[in-house]
Design an enzyme around this catalytic site. Structure first.
Site, PDB file in Angstrom:
ATOM      1  N   GLU A 217       0.861  -1.175   0.000  1.00  0.00           N
ATOM      2  CA  GLU A 217       0.000   0.000   0.000  1.00  0.00           C
ATOM      3  C   GLU A 217       0.902   1.231   0.000  1.00  0.00           C
ATOM      4  O   GLU A 217       2.093   1.132   0.346  1.00  0.00           O
ATOM      5  CB  GLU A 217      -0.884  -0.003   1.260  1.00  0.00           C
ATOM      6  CG  GLU A 217      -1.823  -1.194   1.362  1.00  0.00           C
ATOM      7  CD  GLU A 217      -2.927  -1.165   0.311  1.00  0.00           C
ATOM      8  OE1 GLU A 217      -3.395  -0.070  -0.054  1.00  0.00           O
ATOM      9  OE2 GLU A 217      -3.312  -2.253  -0.169  1.00  0.00           O
ATOM     10  N   ASP A 228      -4.815  -6.948   7.104  1.00  0.00           N
ATOM     11  CA  ASP A 228      -5.328  -7.520   5.858  1.00  0.00           C
ATOM     12  C   ASP A 228      -5.354  -9.051   5.966  1.00  0.00           C
ATOM     13  O   ASP A 228      -6.346  -9.695   5.612  1.00  0.00           O
ATOM     14  CB  ASP A 228      -4.431  -7.069   4.695  1.00  0.00           C
ATOM     15  CG  ASP A 228      -4.757  -7.788   3.407  1.00  0.00           C
ATOM     16  OD1 ASP A 228      -5.827  -7.505   2.827  1.00  0.00           O
ATOM     17  OD2 ASP A 228      -3.954  -8.639   2.979  1.00  0.00           O
ATOM     18  N   LYS A 232      -8.682 -11.818   6.154  1.00  0.00           N
ATOM     19  CA  LYS A 232      -8.838 -13.026   5.341  1.00  0.00           C
ATOM     20  C   LYS A 232      -9.017 -14.260   6.234  1.00  0.00           C
ATOM     21  O   LYS A 232      -9.844 -15.125   5.968  1.00  0.00           O
ATOM     22  CB  LYS A 232      -7.626 -13.197   4.425  1.00  0.00           C
ATOM     23  CG  LYS A 232      -7.601 -12.130   3.323  1.00  0.00           C
ATOM     24  CD  LYS A 232      -6.270 -12.070   2.600  1.00  0.00           C
ATOM     25  CE  LYS A 232      -6.292 -11.001   1.517  1.00  0.00           C
ATOM     26  NZ  LYS A 232      -4.932 -10.679   1.034  1.00  0.00           N
TER      27      LYS A 232
END
Lengths: 348, 348
Positions: A217, A228, A232
Site C-alpha cells: 500500500e 489484511d 482473510k
C-alpha cells in the site's frame, strides 16, 4: 437468452482490471445464453448511470466517468429503486474496500440484488454483519434473496473459498488451515529470507524495495500491521465454523515497531524502520540455525478454536518456505486428506 | 424439499468409500433441502434395486448386495425404463472403470439422467464419445439433458477440473498444464529420487515396495505403462480446447522394458525388472549431476498443441520435485497468471 444487469462500483486497480476483463468477455460472448448489460460504472465522487438500462459501452466508460458530473447512486434507497426498475436480475459488483457500502449488502440481498465482490469488509467485520448478510441472501428458506459471491476476498483469483466450501458441503471436516495470504508479506519474506540462496538484504531495505515495486500500500504500515491477513483469516475461520466476532478478536502480530506507529508519514516510518533491522536479522538467523526459515502466516485450528496471524518458522523443504515472488499459498488439513494438506498456490 | 434418486454402480475401493461417505452425508443432512434417496447399489454380477423407489438403507447395502441374486440392470433399455419410473430426478454414480457403461452415457443424458463419475473412460476414449456425451448433456440449447460431472476423473478429490473450467469460463486463456497426475508415479519417483536426502534404493525395489503398500494396481505394469496418466491428460487437453482424438494419439513413455511386456505374471515382471535398474540409476545420476531430479509427468502446451507423458528433469527447488508421498500436483500456466503457475496439490 437471459439479460443480466451489472452495476459496477469502484475503479481502482481491481476495478479497472475488472472492467477490462468484463469488456473482453462481453465482446467475445455475444451469443452466450446470459448477456451481461453494464448499467452503472461508479466511483466515490461520480457515476455513469444508464437511465434506460441500455448497455454502457465499457471501452469508453472510464473516460466518460472522468468527465461525469452525475452523483453516484445513494445507498440504499436510490440504488434499490433504480435496481428495481431494471428489466431483469441485477448484480452489484463492489470493487471498493468500502465498509459503508458493505453495510448495505443485507438490504440489497433482501431485495433480490445479487452481490459479487472482492471487498473483504462485509465478511470480516463484526459478525453481526456476516450473520445479517447470509440471513438475507438466497437460501433454501429464502428463495427471493440475492446470491452473494465473495470468492476473491481470500486468495484473489485462486480457488480458495470454493475449495473450502466444497470440502465442507461434501461432508469433509476441516481441521486446520495455514498459509500465506498476502502477496506483500510473501514478497517481503521470500526476499528477506529466501530458501537456498543466502540474502544479505536488511528488512527495511526489502520493505522499501517492495513499496517501489508497487507491492505494498502507499503507506506500507497498512500491510505490516497484519490486519489484511487477519481479515482473510476471519473469513476462512467463519466458513470453517468458528465464531470469530471481529477481525481483531485473536492474536495478530504487527511488524510495525511501537514507536513508529505514530510516525507522521510513510517516509518517516521507512527511515525509522532501519533501527529495527538487527532484531529482524536475529529472528532470521535463529531460524536458520535450526534449519528453518521465517514466514508471516495465518493459522487456524478448528478443534481448539485457535486463530492467529504472525511470524512462524518453517522447514526449508516445506511448500510454505519454498514459495516464490509474491505468491500466496493455502494449506487445508482435513479429515479426508489426513496429514497431506490440500494445497492451493499461485498469484494472489 | 426435493428428493433426488441415486443409482450407484461399482463397489470396489472407490465405490465402498463413496457408499460410506454418502451414508454419513445422508445421516447428518436429514433436514437438507435436497434429500438423497439411494435406489440402486450394483456390482457387475448382482444388484440391490429398490423396486418402489424407497430408500435403500446404506449401512447394510453391501451385505445385502453380497447375498443378492438379482441381476444388475441392463443398459440402456432396462435401466432407462427403471429410471423413468422414479418420482424425481435420477443421478447415476458410476464408480466403475467400465468403458462399456461409459458408452451408454449419451443415451442416459439425453433422457435426463444425471451422471457423476470418477470413471475416466467416457472422457478419455475416442473423441466421438466425448463429443456425444457433451452434445447429449444439459446445455443452453438442451435444457432436457442430464448434467454430467466428472471432477474426480483427474486429481481425484483435488479441485482440478473445476479450477480449469472456471479459468476458461471467466475468460482466461490456458497456455500450459504440467503435473504429476498419478499417486503411484508420484510415490515411485519421490522414493527413488527424493530431493535433499539421498536414496540408494533401486527402482525395481521401489516398485515392489509400492505394490506391497497397495500403491499400484495388482499388476504394476498397469501403472508403469503411463496409460492412466495419458487418459487424465487427454481430459485436461480436451477441456483446454485441444482436439485429442484418442488417449494414445500423443507420445507416452512407458516404464515397462520391451522384453517384459509379455512377462506371464506380475511376479515374473517384477523379477525381470531388476535387470533394468542400472539404466534408471543412470537417468537419476545424470539429472543429479546438473542439480536436477527426474519425475514422471504429463504436459500439454495449448499453442503448439503438444501433449506428452513421460520422464522429465526438474530443478530440485521446484514444487514438482519437492512433492511428498503419493501426492499429485497440477500447475496451470495461463495468460492471467503469467509465469507464476496456479498450483493445486495434495492427495490424488
Amino acid at each position: 437468452m437471459t439479460k443480466v444487469y451489472i452495476a459496477i462500483i469502484g475503479v481502482g486497480g481491481v476495478g479497472k482490471e475488472f472492467l477490462k476483463q468484463l469488456s473482453n468477455y462481453i465482446t467475445s460472448n455475444r451469443s452466450a445464453p446470459h448477456i451481461l448489460i453494464p448499467i452503472v460504472v461508479s466511483r466515490s465522487s461520480a457515476a455513469v448511470v444508464s437511465q434506460d438500462y441500455s448497455p454502457i459501452f465499457l471501452p469508453s466508460a472510464l473516460d466518460n466517468l472522468a468527465r461525469s458530473t452525475t452523483n453516484p447512486l445513494s445507498f440504499p434507497d436510490e440504488a434499490l429503486s433504480y435496481f428495481r426498475g431494471a428489466p431483469g436480475e441485477v448484480i452489484l459488483v463492489d470493487n471498493t474496500s468500502d465498509e459503508k457500502l458493505a453495510a448495505h449488502y443485507p438490504a440489497l440481498l433482501k431485495n433480490g440484488v445479487h452481490i459479487a465482490t472482492p471487498n473483504k469488509k462485509g465478511f470480516s467485520s463484526d459478525i453481526t454483519l456476516w450473520d445479517s448478510i447470509f440471513a438475507s441472501a438466497r437460501g433454501p428458506s429464502n428463495l427471493g434473496g440475492g446470491y452473494v459471491f465473495h470468492e476473491a476476498t481470500v486468495g484473489a483469483g485462486l480457488p480458495v473459498l470454493s475449495t473450502l466450501r466444497e470440502l465442507i458441503e461434501t461432508g469433509d471436516k476441516v481441521k486446520k488451515i495455514e498459509g500465506i495470504f498476502s502477496g506483500t508479506m510473501s514478497f517481503l519474506f521470500n526476499t528477506f529470507a529466501p530458501v537456498g540462496s543466502g540474502s544479505s538484504a536488511r528488512f527495511s531495505e526489502v520493505v522499501v524495495k517492495a513499496r517501489d515495486l508497487g507491492y505494498t500500500e502507499p503507506d506500507p504500515r497498512d500491510d505490516l500491521n497484519g490486519l489484511d491477513v487477519a481479515r482473510k483469516l476471519t473469513i476462512l475461520a467463519r466458513l470453517s465454523g468458528l465464531n470469530v466476532r471481529t477481525p481483531t478478536s485473536f492474536p495478530i502480530q504487527t511488524l510495525i515497531p511501537k514507536p513508529l506507529e505514530s510516525a507522521a508519514s510513510a517516509d518517516e516510518f521507512l527511515q525509522g524502520l532501519g533501527d529495527y533491522d538487527t532484531a529482524m536479522d536475529e529472528l532470521k538467523r535463529d531460524a536458520e540455525a535450526i534449519g528453518k526459515t521465517i514466514r508471516y502466516v495465518g493459522k487456524l485450528d478448528v478443534e481448539s478454536g485457535h486463530v492467529e496471524v504472525g511470524l512462524h518458522t518453517f522447514n526449508t523443504s516445506s511448500p510454505i518456505a519454498g514459495l516464490k515472488g509474491s505468491d500466496n499459498i493455502i494449506s487445508f488439513y482435513t479429515e479426508r486428506y489426513g496429514d497431506n494438506a490440500l494445497i492451493v498456490q499461485g498469484a494472489g
